[in-house]
Write a protein that holds these residues in place. Structure first.
Motif, short mmCIF file in Angstrom:
data_model
loop_
_atom_site.label_atom_id
_atom_site.label_comp_id
_atom_site.label_asym_id
_atom_site.label_seq_id
_atom_site.Cartn_x
_atom_site.Cartn_y
_atom_site.Cartn_z
N HIS A 307 0.18 39.90 -4.01
CA HIS A 307 0.70 39.62 -5.36
C HIS A 307 -0.19 40.29 -6.41
O HIS A 307 -1.42 40.20 -6.33
CB HIS A 307 0.75 38.11 -5.60
N PRO A 308 0.39 40.96 -7.39
CA PRO A 308 -0.43 41.61 -8.44
C PRO A 308 -1.29 40.58 -9.18
O PRO A 308 -0.77 39.55 -9.62
CB PRO A 308 0.62 42.22 -9.38
N ILE A 309 -2.56 40.86 -9.31
CA ILE A 309 -3.48 39.90 -9.93
C ILE A 309 -3.14 39.66 -11.38
O ILE A 309 -3.38 38.57 -11.92
CB ILE A 309 -4.95 40.38 -9.78
N ASN A 310 -2.53 40.66 -12.06
CA ASN A 310 -2.17 40.47 -13.46
C ASN A 310 -0.91 39.62 -13.63
O ASN A 310 -0.50 39.34 -14.75
CB ASN A 310 -2.01 41.82 -14.17
N ARG A 311 -0.32 39.20 -12.51
CA ARG A 311 0.83 38.30 -12.55
C ARG A 311 0.55 37.04 -11.73
O ARG A 311 1.47 36.38 -11.25
CB ARG A 311 2.08 39.01 -12.03
N ILE A 312 -0.73 36.70 -11.60
CA ILE A 312 -1.11 35.57 -10.76
C ILE A 312 -0.52 34.26 -11.27
O ILE A 312 -0.27 33.33 -10.49
CB ILE A 312 -2.65 35.47 -10.66
N GLU A 313 -0.26 34.18 -12.58
CA GLU A 313 0.28 32.93 -13.14
C GLU A 313 1.64 32.59 -12.55
O GLU A 313 2.07 31.42 -12.57
CB GLU A 313 0.36 33.01 -14.67
N GLU A 314 2.35 33.57 -11.98
CA GLU A 314 3.65 33.30 -11.36
C GLU A 314 3.52 32.36 -10.17
O GLU A 314 4.49 31.69 -9.79
CB GLU A 314 4.31 34.61 -10.92
N LEU A 315 2.33 32.29 -9.59
CA LEU A 315 2.11 31.46 -8.40
C LEU A 315 1.50 30.10 -8.73
O LEU A 315 1.16 29.34 -7.81
CB LEU A 315 1.20 32.20 -7.41
N LEU A 316 1.35 29.79 -10.01
CA LEU A 316 0.85 28.47 -10.39
C LEU A 316 1.89 27.41 -10.05
O LEU A 316 3.10 27.68 -10.07
CB LEU A 316 0.52 28.45 -11.87
N PRO A 317 1.46 26.20 -9.73
CA PRO A 317 2.41 25.17 -9.28
C PRO A 317 3.59 24.95 -10.21
O PRO A 317 4.74 24.82 -9.75
CB PRO A 317 1.54 23.92 -9.18
N TRP A 318 3.35 24.89 -11.54
CA TRP A 318 4.47 24.61 -12.43
C TRP A 318 5.46 25.77 -12.51
O TRP A 318 6.65 25.55 -12.72
CB TRP A 318 3.96 24.22 -13.82
N ASN A 319 4.98 26.99 -12.29
CA ASN A 319 5.90 28.13 -12.28
C ASN A 319 6.69 28.20 -10.97
O ASN A 319 7.86 28.58 -10.97
CB ASN A 319 5.15 29.43 -12.54
N ILE A 320 6.05 27.84 -9.87
CA ILE A 320 6.78 27.74 -8.61
C ILE A 320 7.85 26.64 -8.72
O ILE A 320 8.99 26.81 -8.30
CB ILE A 320 5.83 27.43 -7.45
N ALA A 321 7.47 25.51 -9.32
CA ALA A 321 8.43 24.40 -9.49
C ALA A 321 9.60 24.84 -10.34
O ALA A 321 10.77 24.52 -10.06
CB ALA A 321 7.74 23.20 -10.11
N ALA A 322 9.32 25.62 -11.41
CA ALA A 322 10.40 26.09 -12.28
C ALA A 322 11.32 27.07 -11.54
O ALA A 322 12.53 27.04 -11.71
CB ALA A 322 9.80 26.78 -13.52
N SER A 323 10.73 27.92 -10.68
CA SER A 323 11.55 28.86 -9.94
C SER A 323 12.47 28.15 -8.96
O SER A 323 13.59 28.61 -8.68
CB SER A 323 10.67 29.88 -9.21
N LEU A 324 12.02 27.02 -8.44
CA LEU A 324 12.85 26.26 -7.49
C LEU A 324 14.06 25.63 -8.19
O LEU A 324 15.08 25.35 -7.55
CB LEU A 324 12.02 25.19 -6.80
N GLN A 325 13.92 25.39 -9.50
CA GLN A 325 15.05 24.83 -10.25
C GLN A 325 16.20 25.82 -10.31
O GLN A 325 17.38 25.43 -10.35
CB GLN A 325 14.61 24.47 -11.68
N THR A 326 15.88 27.11 -10.31
CA THR A 326 16.93 28.13 -10.38
C THR A 326 17.32 28.62 -9.00
O THR A 326 18.39 29.21 -8.83
CB THR A 326 16.45 29.32 -11.23
N GLU A 327 16.43 28.41 -8.00
CA GLU A 327 16.76 28.82 -6.64
C GLU A 327 16.49 27.67 -5.68
O GLU A 327 15.56 27.69 -4.88
CB GLU A 327 15.89 30.02 -6.24
N PRO A 328 17.30 26.61 -5.73
CA PRO A 328 17.04 25.40 -4.94
C PRO A 328 17.04 25.65 -3.45
O PRO A 328 16.41 24.91 -2.69
CB PRO A 328 18.20 24.47 -5.33
#
Length: 332
Positions: A307-328
């Motif tokens: 994963h690109p280090i400059n996009r590491i925030e995409e793997l933070l728990p709240w962002n993973i949780a948000a992605s699951l809302q759109t891709e259950p």
């Protein structure tokens, strides 16, 4: 997750695997824990930044036995927790918890941890925090649960009319908080000013009156003096709807450490304390954001290396949780 979420020491896990015919030595498992914590370090640092960018955080610490090198005995290290959770004030900013390890409990550790923080620090009356409040960048907010506990402990052993009334008066403050939890900060402040502030003023007058009738050496007098000596910090929550009445958010975060400590008894080295801090941070933050921590870590460990280090925030728990809302379907 088995060790830091479900409190299973590595030697027990090794025995469980052995029953299934899988030979995994404890040292192998420890190596995996170390490698995982190192790989996940950028995420832990992002959690730290997120927590310390808040205007209010909860802080606490707890002892952890650590094996001292060379003599086979244990020393006492500390795990510090810092929690950001503004949901009780009606905000939708992601909650998070950051843990840090230190070899002792010197005040220099929270000073280092919080060197970039400015705002309200909700904590107990630990003297190591006091030097943080000198220049006004950080201001103290005390804990009514801590104050109540002093009266409750006396009451449990030797109930009296004074301890009964103290608990009832503090309980009335909590009853107001139950009704406004999750409401906007402005509304919480208005209700506290109208309903809680008069009760707090009456409580102080009652405490000062009762104190004059007690022996200075009595435990009840000590509980009252504790409350009165921290009165400004105890009453700050009345004037700011973002603040909480107590520091229970931090105490809840430390519960996993307390349970784990009873099971794995001690950490093998200071490096083990640092690994524990990292993994408690990730597992605790995943839970705060409604994620199964095992699912979260499986997903992150499978992708973080590429994963690109400059996009590491995409793997933070709240962002993973948000992605699951759109891709259950991903949660299956």
């Amino acid at each position: 997750v088995s060790k830091y979420g479900d409190h299973q020491p590595l030697y027990r896990q090794s025995e469980i695997f052995a029953r299934e015919g899988i030979d995994l030595d404890r040292s192998t498992l420890a190596g995996w824990v170390g490698a995982a914590s190192e790989l996940l370090a950028p995420l832990v640092d992002e959690i730290r930044k997120h927590v310390l960018s808040a205007s209010k955080i909860h802080a606490d610490d707890t002892p952890v036995p650590v094996l001292a090198p060379g003599n086979g005995k244990t020393k006492t290290g500390r795990l510090w927790t810092y929690v950001r959770d503004d949901r009780p004030a009606g905000e939708d900013t992601a909650p998070a918890v950051w843990f840090a390890y230190s070899e002792d409990r010197k005040g220099e550790h929270p000073r280092l941890h919080l060197k970039d923080f400015k705002g309200a620090l909700q904590a107990d009356a630990y003297s190591g925090f006091h030097h943080l409040y000198g220049d006004g960048a950080i201001y103290e907010v005390a804990c009514w649960a801590h104050t109540r506990r002093k009266f409750h402990d006396i009451h449990a052993v030797h109930a009296s009319a004074i301890t009964t009334e103290a608990l009832a008066r503090i309980g009335a403050l909590y009853a107001i908080e139950e009704q406004i939890r999750g409401k906007p900060a402005e509304l919480r402040c208005e209700i506290r000013q109208a309903r809680a502030k008069p009760l707090v003023e009456e409580l102080r007058n009652w405490m000062e009156k009762v104190l004059r009738s007690l022996s200075a050496k009595s435990e009840t007098a000590g509980a009252i003096r504790y409350a009165l000596s921290h009165w400004r910090a105890l009453t700050r929550y009345l004037d700011n709807g973002q603040l909480e009445i107590d520091n229970n958010a931090a105490e809840r975060a430390l519960r996993a450490v307390a349970i784990g400590r009873k099971n794995y008894l001690f950490m093998g080295a200071d490096s083990g304390g640092q690994r524990a801090a990292s993994l408690y941070s990730l597992i605790g933050t995943a839970k705060l954001n409604g994620l199964d921590p095992a699912f979260y870590l499986r997903k992150v460990l499978a992708t973080i290396n590429d994963h690109p280090i400059n996009r590491i925030e995409e793997l933070l728990p709240w962002n993973i949780a948000a992605s699951l809302q759109t891709e259950p379907s991903q949660a299956a």
